[in-house]
Write a protein that holds these residues in place. Structure first.
Motif: not given
Length: 449
Positions: A379-384, A307-313, A390-400
């Protein structure tokens, strides 16, 4: 006055500790493979024509009427707040065991992983802050994102590129990650608690105390322990503190040492984590860890990764992403900050204490392991998510950024560690030689003679 023999860093552990370590590493390595599989499936699905179904699944709320109890959570949040509590419960058990019966009980042995973990967290944070301040200071709230090492991911990479790493280095990586997790828990509790309510937190102390009383009696009454753990989780969640902290607190309550004379049938004297004769056989913490680690590594962490790694490019401006200060800060922190922090702090500790590396280990090995510590995921994705939502543009950038930085760190570590694999194999063959067939390698019998 005779000269003292130099202290050896990353030396071999005792035989009981080595066996326990091997079991942990085996489970975490398999879990790391499942974690990678979950992340890959999420990335492919999130960038496929069916990406809407992935987003709908992550946003689905199983109990929409649970607002009063703060349980109207979507599946992605349940994975982060609920399933990861199991992961942190195992972390709590592991931390307790390390402090009571492992390397961290000896200040001299504990100094290296503690100093390395502190350096490996301070330098990534400094790299992130430097990059974001140079770009105007936007995104500073995410300073802690690149500070965490994902042990399952790192061990999975290690198993592929260097299967014969000396035990001292494997033990160091595991202990480093445990201490790293401890500091990450403190960071989450102190810096990423936005809406704090004291009464539910005080209320959580009641089920935690009852849980502690039950396990202190060395009882594993699941009909009592599981409801108590769920109640503690719910109250901590309602307090505004991240609910996974409840897992750590529950793990800390479990006794590590077995009662004197409480030796399982067929066990040999000296088995288990306690080498001081205070008990025989594995303690309750080790038994619970053995039972729950597969659940954590095989279910909780892979589902969270899914659920955490699914960033759409799709339709994303890649040039804009690659120049985003948050993305650059996370990548710089993981790739540069982690390697400089872990390697540099270890080198300085050896220099100022005049300690030497174990005879089987070189500084090139240590540098490869420091690069491997730059693999940050869970833990990095959790802190992001906690930092930006969740779902913010910044958080999508964090995932990538976390994915890219971890892949770069893994690739660089692979290049360094592969070169030493032949030497590792010879060391491994020597350490596993058992000429008398008693199940204990000769090297451990020579040390105890």
């Amino acid at each position: 006055m005779p000269n003292r023999a130099p202290e050896h860093l990353l030396s071999r552990r005792s035989w009981p500790e080595a066996r326990f370590l091997a079991d942990v590493l085996r489970t975490e390595t398999v879990g790391g493979g499942l974690l990678l599989l979950g992340a890959v499936i999420a990335l492919i699905w999130a960038n496929s024509p069916w990406r809407g179904a992935y987003a709908a699944l992550a946003d689905w709320v199983p109990w929409p009427g649970g607002t009063a109890l703060h349980l109207d959570l979507d599946l992605a949040t349940w994975a982060a707040d609920g399933l990861l509590a199991i992961f942190f419960f195992v972390v709590g058990l592991e931390l307790k065991r390390e402090f009571v019966a492992g390397d961290l009980r000896d200040p001299r042995r504990a100094a290296l992983p503690v100093v390395a973990a502190l350096g490996g967290m301070a330098m990534p944070a400094l790299c992130y802050v430097t990059v974001t301040l140079a770009a105007g200071g936007a995104g500073l709230r995410g300073w802690a994102i690149p500070t965490a090492t994902d042990i399952a991911f790192a061990l999975a990479v290690l198993a592929v590129v260097s299967s014969h790493l000396p035990q001292g280095l494997r033990a160091f990586l595991l202990t480093l990650a445990v201490v790293d997790d401890l500091f990450a828990i403190i960071i989450i509790a102190v810096f990423y608690t936005a809406d704090f309510h004291v009464l539910p937190l005080l209320g959580a102390l009641v089920p935690i105390a009852v849980f502690a009383l039950v396990v202190r009696r060395r009882r594993v009454w699941w009909w009592a322990l599981v409801p108590l753990a769920v109640l503690a989780w719910g109250l901590v969640h309602a307090s505004g503190v991240h609910a996974t902290v409840s897992g750590v607190l529950l793990g800390f309550t479990v006794p590590v040492l077995a009662k004197r004379g409480n030796r399982p049938e067929g066990a040999e004297r000296g088995d288990g984590p306690d080498e001081a004769g205070r008990g025989h056989g594995p303690g309750l913490a080790e038994r619970l860890e053995h039972r729950w680690r597969p659940v954590s590594a095989g279910l909780a962490v892979p589902v969270f990764a899914f659920f955490a790694a699914g960033v759409s490019l799709v339709d994303v401006d890649l040039a804009g992403v690659l120049t985003d200060p948050v993305v650059l800060g996370v990548v710089a922190g993981l790739v540069l900050g982690k390697s400089i922090g872990v390697f540099g702090s270890t080198f300085l500790l050896a220099r100022f204490t005049r300690a030497e590396l174990d005879e089987d280990i070189t500084w090139a090995d240590m540098f490869g392991l420091s690069l491997l510590a730059g693999i940050g995921f869970t833990v990095s994705l959790l802190i992001g998510e906690l930092a930006f939502g969740p779902g913010s543009p910044e958080n999508d950038g964090v995932k990538a950024a976390v994915l890219f930085g971890s892949l770069v760190s893994a690739a660089l570590a692979s290049g360094v560690l592969r070169r030493r694999n032949r030497a590792y194999r010879r060391i491994s063959e020597r350490e596993s030689r058992d000429s008398d067939g008693d199940g204990v390698p000769d090297v451990y019998e020579e040390e105890s003679a």
